[in-house]
Design a protein around this motif. Sequence first.
Motif, PDB file in Angstrom:
ATOM      1  N   ARG A   1      13.353  -0.546 -29.395  1.00 29.86           N
ATOM      2  CA  ARG A   1      13.948   0.874 -28.523  1.00 29.86           C
ATOM      3  C   ARG A   1      15.590   0.631 -28.689  1.00 29.86           C
ATOM      4  N   ALA A   2      15.877  -0.470 -28.508  1.00 35.08           N
ATOM      5  CA  ALA A   2      17.408  -0.656 -28.392  1.00 35.08           C
ATOM      6  C   ALA A   2      17.809  -2.098 -29.025  1.00 35.08           C
ATOM      7  N   SER A   3      19.163  -2.135 -29.334  1.00 33.86           N
ATOM      8  CA  SER A   3      19.498  -3.609 -29.681  1.00 33.86           C
ATOM      9  C   SER A   3      19.738  -4.571 -28.625  1.00 33.86           C
ATOM     10  N   LEU A   4      19.552  -5.821 -28.709  1.00 32.71           N
ATOM     11  CA  LEU A   4      19.487  -6.822 -27.534  1.00 32.71           C
ATOM     12  C   LEU A   4      20.183  -8.137 -28.505  1.00 32.71           C
ATOM     13  N   VAL A   5      21.276  -8.538 -28.023  1.00 31.73           N
ATOM     14  CA  VAL A   5      22.106  -9.615 -28.440  1.00 31.73           C
ATOM     15  C   VAL A   5      21.756 -10.874 -27.702  1.00 31.73           C
ATOM     16  N   VAL A   6      21.307 -11.921 -28.238  1.00 36.65           N
ATOM     17  CA  VAL A   6      20.905 -12.931 -27.571  1.00 36.65           C
ATOM     18  C   VAL A   6      21.853 -14.266 -28.202  1.00 36.65           C
ATOM     19  N   THR A   7      22.351 -15.076 -27.717  1.00 39.16           N
ATOM     20  CA  THR A   7      23.170 -16.133 -28.058  1.00 39.16           C
ATOM     21  C   THR A   7      22.353 -17.349 -27.251  1.00 39.16           C
ATOM     22  N   ALA A   8      22.265 -18.561 -27.972  1.00 35.78           N
ATOM     23  CA  ALA A   8      21.744 -19.888 -27.431  1.00 35.78           C
ATOM     24  C   ALA A   8      22.241 -21.013 -28.277  1.00 35.78           C
ATOM     25  N   ASN A   9      22.373 -22.026 -27.275  1.00 40.09           N
ATOM     26  CA  ASN A   9      22.941 -23.166 -28.122  1.00 40.09           C
ATOM     27  C   ASN A   9      21.674 -24.290 -28.416  1.00 40.09           C
ATOM     28  N   GLN A  10      20.415 -23.703 -28.413  1.00 38.02           N
ATOM     29  CA  GLN A  10      19.302 -24.484 -28.631  1.00 38.02           C
ATOM     30  C   GLN A  10      18.416 -23.905 -29.675  1.00 38.02           C
ATOM     31  N   PRO A  11      17.790 -24.490 -30.532  1.00 43.31           N
ATOM     32  CA  PRO A  11      16.906 -23.787 -31.624  1.00 43.31           C
ATOM     33  C   PRO A  11      15.819 -23.234 -30.933  1.00 43.31           C
ATOM     34  N   PHE A  12      14.816 -22.403 -31.542  1.00 45.73           N
ATOM     35  CA  PHE A  12      13.759 -21.758 -31.079  1.00 45.73           C
ATOM     36  C   PHE A  12      12.862 -22.886 -30.750  1.00 45.73           C
ATOM     37  N   SER A  13      12.716 -23.852 -31.385  1.00 46.91           N
ATOM     38  CA  SER A  13      11.854 -24.892 -31.012  1.00 46.91           C
ATOM     39  C   SER A  13      12.007 -25.776 -29.582  1.00 46.91           C
ATOM     40  N   ALA A  14      13.034 -25.452 -28.879  1.00 38.93           N
ATOM     41  CA  ALA A  14      13.390 -26.312 -27.750  1.00 38.93           C
ATOM     42  C   ALA A  14      13.314 -25.060 -26.722  1.00 38.93           C
TER      43      ALA A  14
ATOM     44  N   MET B   1      12.810 -12.073 -18.150  1.00 43.19           N
ATOM     45  CA  MET B   1      13.385 -12.311 -19.188  1.00 43.19           C
ATOM     46  C   MET B   1      12.509 -11.516 -20.160  1.00 43.19           C
ATOM     47  N   LEU B   2      11.142 -12.081 -20.220  1.00 51.11           N
ATOM     48  CA  LEU B   2      10.130 -11.519 -21.043  1.00 51.11           C
ATOM     49  C   LEU B   2       9.989  -9.830 -20.976  1.00 51.11           C
ATOM     50  N   GLU B   3      10.110  -9.474 -19.659  1.00 53.52           N
ATOM     51  CA  GLU B   3      10.074  -7.973 -19.338  1.00 53.52           C
ATOM     52  C   GLU B   3      11.166  -7.146 -19.843  1.00 53.52           C
ATOM     53  N   LEU B   4      12.287  -7.841 -20.058  1.00 51.56           N
ATOM     54  CA  LEU B   4      13.652  -7.044 -20.800  1.00 51.56           C
ATOM     55  C   LEU B   4      13.491  -7.010 -22.016  1.00 51.56           C
ATOM     56  N   ILE B   5      12.952  -8.317 -22.531  1.00 56.64           N
ATOM     57  CA  ILE B   5      12.701  -8.154 -24.159  1.00 56.64           C
ATOM     58  C   ILE B   5      11.543  -7.051 -24.480  1.00 56.64           C
ATOM     59  N   ALA B   6      10.539  -7.099 -23.939  1.00 52.92           N
ATOM     60  CA  ALA B   6       9.633  -6.086 -23.978  1.00 52.92           C
ATOM     61  C   ALA B   6       9.813  -4.747 -24.004  1.00 52.92           C
ATOM     62  N   CYS B   7      10.827  -4.575 -23.011  1.00 44.68           N
ATOM     63  CA  CYS B   7      11.340  -3.164 -22.680  1.00 44.68           C
ATOM     64  C   CYS B   7      12.127  -2.509 -23.736  1.00 44.68           C
ATOM     65  N   ARG B   8      12.853  -3.497 -24.206  1.00 46.01           N
ATOM     66  CA  ARG B   8      13.827  -3.104 -25.140  1.00 46.01           C
ATOM     67  C   ARG B   8      13.423  -3.204 -26.760  1.00 46.01           C
ATOM     68  N   TYR B   9      12.061  -3.953 -26.860  1.00 44.76           N
ATOM     69  CA  TYR B   9      11.588  -4.311 -28.266  1.00 44.76           C
ATOM     70  C   TYR B   9      11.522  -2.931 -29.049  1.00 44.76           C
TER      71      TYR B   9
END
Length: 61
Positions: free
Chosen positions: A11-24, A1-9
């Motif tokens: 450079r392109a849009s990335l949509v992320v949905t989550a049901n947990q806050p960043f702290s979790a 997952m971190l590789e995907l984020i780093a690759c697109r950072y």
Amino acid sequence: MLELIACRYERASLVVTANQPFSAWEAVFSDKLMTVAAVDRWVHHAYIFEPQGGSYRKKTQ
């Protein structure tokens, strides 16, 4: 997952949905530094949308 984020950072849009806050999110990644790196890249230049109110899905059941 971190590789995907780093690759697109920045450079392109990335949509992320989550049901947990960043702290979790430490439960998602293998260590705390990886969590911080991922969240840092996600929130830089980000639009964070946090819906308020109850669940529409639960309302229709």
